[in-house]
Design an enzyme around this catalytic site. Sequence first.
Site, short mmCIF file in Angstrom:
data_model
loop_
_atom_site.label_atom_id
_atom_site.label_comp_id
_atom_site.label_asym_id
_atom_site.label_seq_id
_atom_site.Cartn_x
_atom_site.Cartn_y
_atom_site.Cartn_z
N ASP A 114 0.82 -1.22 0.00
CA ASP A 114 0.00 0.00 0.00
C ASP A 114 0.85 1.26 0.00
O ASP A 114 1.51 1.58 0.99
CB ASP A 114 -0.91 -0.03 1.23
CG ASP A 114 -2.00 1.04 1.15
OD1 ASP A 114 -2.10 1.72 0.12
OD2 ASP A 114 -2.75 1.18 2.13
N ASP A 122 -2.14 5.30 -6.05
CA ASP A 122 -2.41 4.49 -4.86
C ASP A 122 -2.52 3.01 -5.22
O ASP A 122 -3.44 2.61 -5.92
CB ASP A 122 -3.71 4.98 -4.22
CG ASP A 122 -4.06 4.21 -2.96
OD1 ASP A 122 -3.14 3.65 -2.33
OD2 ASP A 122 -5.25 4.19 -2.59
#
Length: 447
Positions: free
Chosen positions: A137, A319
Amino acid sequence: MGICKLAVVALYQRECSHGANPSSPSSFGTCETGTIMLSSVAVAFVLASCVLARPTVTVRNSPITLSFARRINATGIQNLLKIDQARAKEIKNQSKAQRHNATSAAVFGVPATNQVVDYILSVGVGSPPTQFDLLVDTGSSNTWVGAGRAFTVTSTTQTTGDLVEVVYGSGFVIGEEVIDQITLAPGFVIENQSIGVAIEDAGFDGLDGIIGIGPTDLTCGTLFPDETACIATVTDNAFAQGLIDAHEVGISFEPTNTLESTNGEISFGGIDTRKFTGDITFVPITSSSPANEFVGIDQTITYGAAGTPILDTTAGITDTGTTLLLIASDALSAYEAATGAVPDNATGLLRLTPAQFANLESLFFTIGGTTFEFTANAQAFPRALNTAIGGTNDFVYLIVGDIGSLSGEGVDFIDGMTFLERFYTVFDSAGNRFGIATTPFTDATTN
Ligand SMILES: *[C@@H]1O[C@H](CO)[C@@H](O)[C@H](O)[C@H]1NC(C)=O
Ligand SMILES: *[C@@H]1O[C@H](CO)[C@@H](O)[C@H](O)[C@H]1NC(C)=O
Ligand SMILES: *[C@@H]1O[C@H](CO)[C@@H](O)[C@H](O)[C@H]1NC(C)=O
Ligand SMILES: *[C@@H]1O[C@H](CO)[C@@H](O)[C@H](O)[C@H]1NC(C)=O
Ligand SMILES: *[C@@H]1O[C@H](CO)[C@@H](O)[C@H](O)[C@H]1NC(C)=O
């Protein structure tokens, strides 16, 4: 050893037990000895200390390159857009001051749905290491384990006395923060890494936790009672310990049309020159808030040969924790008008007929003065997976979705993994910049 004793009672209630008042409504509040309030969650805890041990450190040349996998949970996929939107909402609401006092409704009102598309790295914790499948992440920076497979205390585990809380939009974790050794690959061992061990979590079925490789500042304020502390990320520690020469992470992922595929690559400590074509365009992290707290950039999007405007130059983020390419609602309307795409109730995604898809043109993303073509094929959800996502073979579903709010709010797009897997990207945290380049898969017709 097994000396750490952890007795935790998580009480899902707004008020502390026995009527005690939180000392500070804007953050973690102390109710009484041994009982703390984590936002709306009261957790009573007992922590005993562990014996300290000395691991060894091995220095390697950087960059270190690791494979990572994509896994799709087909049964849960109808939630794909909702999950991405919930995350987008939390990202837009993000700020250091607010990190801990998101209202209960904002935090727990979001259904704790499962991640449906996971990008996973296998990481060892402790000595001997326990392997955990962690979501890679760039949109968060805490690393934590224990959502699925239980954490095992080993000789390298040290308690910190802190608790940790992170809210992700589609889930949350509350845990005990420990210091331990992290093995990313044989011989690539990060010592003294501060990580969370989940006590309570939601939204992470099928995963063991997260390896957060975004900006370090995103960790600030996630601990209690050490509320002002920030946590060095795995990249920070690998660099500080001389394991890598550059404070950066490169990510490549090849598009795939299977449910599970290990064709991603993450390189810590530098770029992998085999993974891209041409030059890397580097841009500074955007100055617009709150995108500047993430791997945020400024970009412009147009559609087709005519250059139909979709999104004027604005800030958003890249992201790896988001699956789709999300754009502001007004930009999505422009995209629908330009392409003829309509919302599909069964899948939650936009769809086209095959005839419309045959006429679909490329999107053009201008980043730092360079224009990147995002082909029609790249805009399609892999058609081999149409039925797996509740759709039919009569349509082509699209990976361009609505961020859930109008442009002008500081995060007007999220370039999620379905965008990123067409390019090589670099997060250079030391240089506070983002890099992007084309790959042999930019024009692939996989989907
Ligand atoms: C956070 O706390 C501040 C100060 O108490 C308050 O003004 C603000 O509305 C809170 N924000 C949220 C999202 O709860
Ligand atoms: C933050 O979240 C709350 C609750 O979902 C919402 O009402 C508010 O508008 C959001 N604020 C921003 C700046 O997005
Ligand atoms: C890890 O922490 C211990 C003390 O807790 C210290 O002696 C050791 O040098 C640290 N290792 C690294 C690589 O920083
Ligand atoms: C897949 O999704 C379903 C439905 O949301 C959920 O019940 C299941 O636990 C998920 N499985 C994994 C491995 O995430
Ligand atoms: C899709 O859902 C909306 C609202 O739920 C409904 O009005 C519409 O008729 C549905 N469309 C189809 C094609 O089922």
